[in-house]
Design an enzyme around this catalytic site. Structure first.
Site, PDB file in Angstrom:
ATOM      1  N   SER A  22      45.241 -33.457 -27.219  1.00 54.22           N
ATOM      2  CA  SER A  22      44.653 -34.586 -26.491  1.00 54.22           C
ATOM      3  C   SER A  22      45.721 -35.670 -26.425  1.00 54.22           C
ATOM      4  O   SER A  22      46.877 -35.350 -26.136  1.00 54.22           O
ATOM      5  CB  SER A  22      43.368 -35.035 -27.201  1.00 54.22           C
ATOM      6  OG  SER A  22      42.682 -35.981 -26.435  1.00 54.22           O
ATOM      7  N   HIS A  49      42.939 -32.533 -23.033  1.00 56.51           N
ATOM      8  CA  HIS A  49      41.891 -33.452 -22.586  1.00 56.51           C
ATOM      9  C   HIS A  49      42.478 -34.384 -21.530  1.00 56.51           C
ATOM     10  O   HIS A  49      43.516 -34.997 -21.756  1.00 56.51           O
ATOM     11  CB  HIS A  49      41.380 -34.286 -23.754  1.00 56.51           C
ATOM     12  CG  HIS A  49      40.682 -33.469 -24.789  1.00 56.51           C
ATOM     13  ND1 HIS A  49      40.464 -33.919 -26.063  1.00 56.51           N
ATOM     14  CD2 HIS A  49      40.152 -32.223 -24.742  1.00 56.51           C
ATOM     15  CE1 HIS A  49      39.822 -32.988 -26.761  1.00 56.51           C
ATOM     16  NE2 HIS A  49      39.632 -31.941 -25.977  1.00 56.51           N
ATOM     17  N   ASP A 142      38.012 -32.054 -31.758  1.00 55.36           N
ATOM     18  CA  ASP A 142      37.991 -30.820 -30.979  1.00 55.36           C
ATOM     19  C   ASP A 142      39.153 -29.937 -31.445  1.00 55.36           C
ATOM     20  O   ASP A 142      40.250 -30.429 -31.701  1.00 55.36           O
ATOM     21  CB  ASP A 142      38.121 -31.168 -29.485  1.00 55.36           C
ATOM     22  CG  ASP A 142      37.800 -29.985 -28.586  1.00 55.36           C
ATOM     23  OD1 ASP A 142      37.168 -29.022 -29.057  1.00 55.36           O
ATOM     24  OD2 ASP A 142      38.179 -30.042 -27.396  1.00 55.36           O
TER      25      ASP A 142
END
Lengths: 206, 279
Positions: A22, A49, A142
């Site tokens: 991310s 992301h 995540d």
């Protein structure tokens, strides 16, 4: 980092490398992806992301820096060794039987679509011990569960050294869940990937 | 070289459960993409407190209240109104001028789920002055989702993103013209619903039911394996009128299907196709 388990030697027995990250992960990818040798015999699948409401430029950006073909993943496409696939914005990317690409708009996981866990868990399911999982910088959790699933299936897992990550929360979450992942800087990961051997003749049994 | 593993217990259980659902309830998930199905079944196992899919199968076969609840896990997609605004822009700019030439219009939203796309299309057609002569067929296999769609009620906290998408779709009005807010919900106008017909219909087992000018089926085919995709696309081809339009999701393509020859690209970047002449 001290007391790291030694990385195993390069195994031509790995069919795929899945990468998740991310915020801060693009910096690491800029080191990792150009290091992949043109003879790489594994497929590379990546979830980053991203803002959901605009087209992703990742494939265009990395195509110019990579020896391998780079593309945005398309639904039902056969997964080809030596190809780099990016998840499209606002779709989950899964590995399905074949192996081939499957996209979904199921609800976000950890507020994320695409979600790293969704890719990692489905890839672990299809590739088992023939999978390498790499988790990079990021600000949420995540990927922690997915990386654990890869290890549980016998795959090889690496986490970006939190000290080298601009957002260490994601690597730390993975290590909190499972301290057995290899911890490496992006430079060390790149060195390991760069020495990936060429595929042995297909069909030769181990 | 990737070599498929021997069938694993979980894969066997998944196939048996899907077969059981088909034989017992006539819902056919046999042609669905396995990886997504497995994730959803995983969530369902947590919900029902089952350790294995075999346990879940036992519950599904013997407890009549379990299947309707399981169906919500297997089918509900998460969409939003005017998702992918450029799709709606292209409908307005390229498709609407041709739809205007028909005295009456039929539109099919296949796999409509909770109705976000149905209301989006109705609003677009109203803005373009076409809704009064249009009937929108909205179909899904999930009865509960259809009832929700028919009610036209959505959580008010979704309205901000709906409004933003609508504005980016080339809107000619304000989304708030079409709903009333109360108690944390919004309800869309009956004047929109008057032009909608909601019906159970399975792309896996049912057939063509009317002649359409536009079929919109977005982010449904990604959940199907190739054979079932081909079946669904065959239904769309057969139900479209001469030179009718088909809209798919932004990541779905006819290119790899058995029906690519039946359609021309119309707005390729927004996955809008047009049925070829003479079919």
């Amino acid at each position: 980092m001290s007391s790291l388990p030694p990385l195993p030697p390069h195994a031509a027995s790995h069919d795929a490398i899945v990468v998740g990250g991310s915020s801060g992960a693009i910096d690491a990818l800029i080191q990792l992806l150009p290091a992949l040798p043109p003879t790489l015999c594994a497929a590379v699948l990546i979830v980053l992301h991203l803002p959901r409401d605009r087209r992703s430029l990742l494939a265009d950006i990395f195509r110019q820096r990579c020896a391998l073909p780079v593309q945005e993943a398309q639904d039902k496409e056969a997964i080809t060794p030596g190809t780099v696939y990016f998840a499209p914005p606002d779709y989950h990317l899964l590995v399905d039987q074949g192996p081939h690409i499957a996209l979904s708009i199921d609800k976000p996981v950890h507020y994320s679509r695409p979600s790293i866990d969704v890719l990692f868990e489905s890839a672990a399911d299809q590739y088992g011990e023939r999978l390498v999982g790499i988790l990079l910088s990021g600000a949420n959790e995540d990927g922690a569960h997915g990386l654990q699933a890869i290890r549980a299936a016998g795959g090889l897992t690496m986490v970006q050294d939190p000290a080298s990550a601009s957002m260490p929360a994601m690597p730390l979450a993975a290590l909190a869940r499972d301290a057995g992942h290899h911890v490496l800087t992006p430079a060390a990961m790149a060195d390991w990937l760069a020495q990936w051997p060429e595929r042995q003749t297909p069909g030769v049994s181990a | 070289m990737f070599q498929p593993k021997k069938a694993r217990t979980a894969d066997i259980e998944q196939r048996l459960l899907i077969d059981a659902i088909y034989h017992r309830y006539h819902y056919d998930f046999r042609g669905y993409a396995q990886a997504s199905l497995k994730r959803r079944l995983g969530s369902a196992m947590l919900h029902f407190g089952c350790k294995t899919l075999s346990q879940l199968q036992d519950r599904v076969l013997h407890d009549p209240v379990v299947f309707p609840a399981l169906l919500q896990y297997l089918t509900v997609q998460v969409s939003e109104m005017f998702r992918d605004p450029s799709y709606y822009q292209s409908l307005r700019a390229e498709v609407v001028p041709l739809l205007r030439t028909y005295p009456s219009l039929k539109v099919w939203v296949a796999g409509c789920s909770a109705g976000e796309e149905v209301y989006s299309l109705a609003i677009l057609l109203k803005e373009e002055g076409l809704l009064d002569r249009t009937l929108i067929y909205a179909t899904d296999i999930n009865h509960q989702a259809l009832r929700a769609a028919e009610s036209g009620v959505f959580d008010v906290d979704r309205i901000a993103s709906f409004t933003e998408n609508h504005a980016r779709s080339g809107a000619r009005s304000s989304l708030s013209d079409y709903y009333t807010a109360r108690y944390g919900r919004v309800v869309f106008d009956k004047s929109l619903r008057d032009h909608m017909v909601f019906s159970d219909h399975s792309l896996a087992t049912d057939s063509v039911f009317a002649e359409m000018h536009l079929v919109s089926c977005r982010n449904v085919l990604i959940y199907f394996e190739r054979d079932l995709q081909n079946r669904a696309l065959g239904l769309f081809r057969d139900s479209l009128c001469h030179r009718g339009f088909l809209g798919l999701g932004s990541k779905e393509s006819l290119r790899f299907s058995g029906h690519a020859d039946a359609f021309d690209d119309f707005v390729p970047e927004d996955r809008i196709y047009r049925k070829k002449a003479g079919l």
